[in-house]
Design an enzyme around this catalytic site. Structure first.
Site, mmCIF file in Angstrom:
data_model
loop_
_atom_site.group_PDB
_atom_site.id
_atom_site.type_symbol
_atom_site.label_atom_id
_atom_site.label_comp_id
_atom_site.label_asym_id
_atom_site.label_seq_id
_atom_site.Cartn_x
_atom_site.Cartn_y
_atom_site.Cartn_z
ATOM 1 N N LYS A 72 0.855 -1.192 0.000
ATOM 2 C CA LYS A 72 0.000 0.000 0.000
ATOM 3 C C LYS A 72 0.889 1.239 0.000
ATOM 4 O O LYS A 72 2.073 1.180 0.336
ATOM 5 C CB LYS A 72 -0.935 0.023 1.213
ATOM 6 C CG LYS A 72 -0.257 -0.035 2.597
ATOM 7 C CD LYS A 72 0.198 1.300 3.165
ATOM 8 C CE LYS A 72 0.927 1.125 4.502
ATOM 9 N NZ LYS A 72 1.756 2.283 4.877
ATOM 10 N N PRO A 95 9.745 -4.308 -0.481
ATOM 11 C CA PRO A 95 10.889 -4.060 0.414
ATOM 12 C C PRO A 95 10.424 -3.868 1.857
ATOM 13 O O PRO A 95 9.311 -3.407 2.097
ATOM 14 C CB PRO A 95 11.502 -2.761 -0.138
ATOM 15 C CG PRO A 95 10.822 -2.488 -1.429
ATOM 16 C CD PRO A 95 9.539 -3.239 -1.468
ATOM 17 N N SER A 96 11.309 -4.232 2.814
ATOM 18 C CA SER A 96 10.956 -4.006 4.221
ATOM 19 C C SER A 96 11.538 -2.667 4.689
ATOM 20 O O SER A 96 12.385 -2.081 4.019
ATOM 21 C CB SER A 96 11.451 -5.156 5.095
ATOM 22 O OG SER A 96 12.810 -5.386 4.854
ATOM 23 N N GLY A 139 7.720 1.492 4.507
ATOM 24 C CA GLY A 139 6.459 2.217 4.635
ATOM 25 C C GLY A 139 5.399 1.735 3.663
ATOM 26 O O GLY A 139 4.425 2.422 3.369
ATOM 27 N N GLY A 192 3.915 -1.426 3.977
ATOM 28 C CA GLY A 192 2.999 -2.367 4.646
ATOM 29 C C GLY A 192 3.185 -3.826 4.273
ATOM 30 O O GLY A 192 2.254 -4.617 4.427
ATOM 31 N N GLY A 193 4.377 -4.205 3.832
ATOM 32 C CA GLY A 193 4.612 -5.588 3.384
ATOM 33 C C GLY A 193 4.266 -6.643 4.419
ATOM 34 O O GLY A 193 3.522 -7.583 4.138
ATOM 35 N N GLY A 194 4.791 -6.484 5.628
ATOM 36 C CA GLY A 194 4.532 -7.458 6.695
ATOM 37 C C GLY A 194 3.062 -7.511 7.088
ATOM 38 O O GLY A 194 2.488 -8.596 7.255
ATOM 39 N N SER A 195 2.449 -6.332 7.203
ATOM 40 C CA SER A 195 1.019 -6.261 7.568
ATOM 41 C C SER A 195 0.153 -6.932 6.511
ATOM 42 O O SER A 195 -0.827 -7.607 6.820
ATOM 43 C CB SER A 195 0.578 -4.801 7.715
ATOM 44 O OG SER A 195 1.331 -4.164 8.712
ATOM 45 N N SER A 196 0.543 -6.738 5.253
ATOM 46 C CA SER A 196 -0.191 -7.352 4.148
ATOM 47 C C SER A 196 -0.057 -8.879 4.202
ATOM 48 O O SER A 196 -1.053 -9.608 4.077
ATOM 49 C CB SER A 196 0.345 -6.824 2.817
ATOM 50 O OG SER A 196 -0.253 -7.508 1.736
ATOM 51 N N ASP A 232 -1.701 -1.828 10.872
ATOM 52 C CA ASP A 232 -2.022 -1.717 9.436
ATOM 53 C C ASP A 232 -2.759 -2.950 8.902
ATOM 54 O O ASP A 232 -3.201 -2.964 7.753
ATOM 55 C CB ASP A 232 -0.741 -1.537 8.597
ATOM 56 C CG ASP A 232 -0.214 -0.111 8.656
ATOM 57 O OD1 ASP A 232 -0.892 0.752 9.246
ATOM 58 O OD2 ASP A 232 0.889 0.145 8.117
#
EC number: 2.7.1.148
Length: 293
Positions: free
Chosen positions: A15, A100-101, A104, A106-110, A142
């Site tokens: 996002k 990318p981590s 900002g 939201g990779g992990g939250s997604s 998130d």
């Protein structure tokens, strides 16, 4: 011998924040926020295998910097879903990271939200959507947004998610620095030391998105966390100055707590701006994407 029951391939998308207002820290140590989050078509790939026997979660990840033990947000998701159940089933996840981590985006939250939705579906929709949102909130602020995964105004501690109409047609260029990131903790600490904050006007932003008016939209975007980070993080400050000098007249916005910047581009502008960035800005990853609805 283990018998594999079901295999799923799922894609969990990133996002961007189209503006982010952060308010003073509450007594519980957390901040209330107000933001428009828009899903974009950059995705991680997860291959999930459910086994018929009891066991634990095993995670394999293409990014060796991401922990695959209990510190991983997917583990937190697994534990939250099976919280009331005495026996957990064995699940394997192979996670291919494209988002990318510390970016900002939201990779992990997604990853967490899409895994949670898959768990729910696999076990016969134990939770309805609002219960799933509540469970998501326990995992991360998130995560509830990604349960809906549509452009939305996200407020409170991330628990209030209201869908908004998004008719933007422009492509987006993401610019992620390769040699540094920004941790969410660092971003909020920088914000806490700010004397004054400029806030985004979300009523105007919602109107601009509905009308697909990118020019008006760009004049209403502010990011409270970026304002803090620009004062404390020399790397971010230099990156923003470089972007502004290499491509004058374009506006670059930080997504979430950074370190990714993005800019909206028309089809005509796209290749020219991409070329200039590749030529004049060192150590960055450039990703072209669009918002999805």
């Amino acid at each position: 011998m283990r018998i594999s029951l079901n295999k799923y391939k799922i894609f969990s998308n990133a996002k961007i924040n189209i503006g982010l207002n952060v308010f003073q820290k509450e007594s519980d140590g957390y901040h209330n926020i107000d933001s428009i989050m828009a899903p974009i078509d950059l995705s991680d790939e997860m291959n999930v295998t459910f086994y018929s026997n009891l066991g634990d979660l095993r995670i394999e990840c293409s990014d060796k910097n991401i922990p695959t033990d209990e510190r991983n947000i997917l583990y937190k998701t697994y534990k939250a879903f099976f919280e009331d159940k005495k026996e957990k089933e064995k699940i394997d996840i192979i996670l291919k990271k494209n988002i990318p981590s510390e970016a900002g985006l939201g990779g992990g939250s997604s990853n967490a939200a899409f895994f949670l939705k898959l768990l729910n579906k696999h076990y016969g929709n134990v939770y309805n959507e609002s219960e799933l949102q509540e469970l998501a909130m326990k995992i991360g602020s998130d995560v509830p947004f990604f349960i809906k995964n549509k452009t939305a105004r996200v407020s409170g501690k991330g628990n209030k998610v209201e869908i908004v109409e998004n008719n933007l047609k422009d492509s987006i260029i993401l610019i992620k620095p390769l040699d540094f990131g920004v941790s969410t903790k660092e971003a909020y600490e920088s914000f806490d030391s700010l004397k004054e904050v400029k806030y985004a006007d979300f009523d105007k932003i919602i109107k601009n998105l509905k009308e697909g008016n990118r020019i008006a939209l760009e004049s209403n975007i502010e990011n409270s966390l970026e304002q803090g980070i620009l004062k404390t993080d020399i790397n971010i400050k230099m990156l923003k100055m470089t972007l502004n000098s290499v491509i004058s007249g374009k506006k670059f916005f930080m997504s979430g707590s950074g370190s990714t910047y993005y800019t909206f581009v028309t089809e005509l502008e796209r290749s020219q701006i991409e070329t200039r960035l590749k030529t004049f800005v060192d150590n960055i990853k450039i990703i072209i994407c669009k918002t999805i609805n």
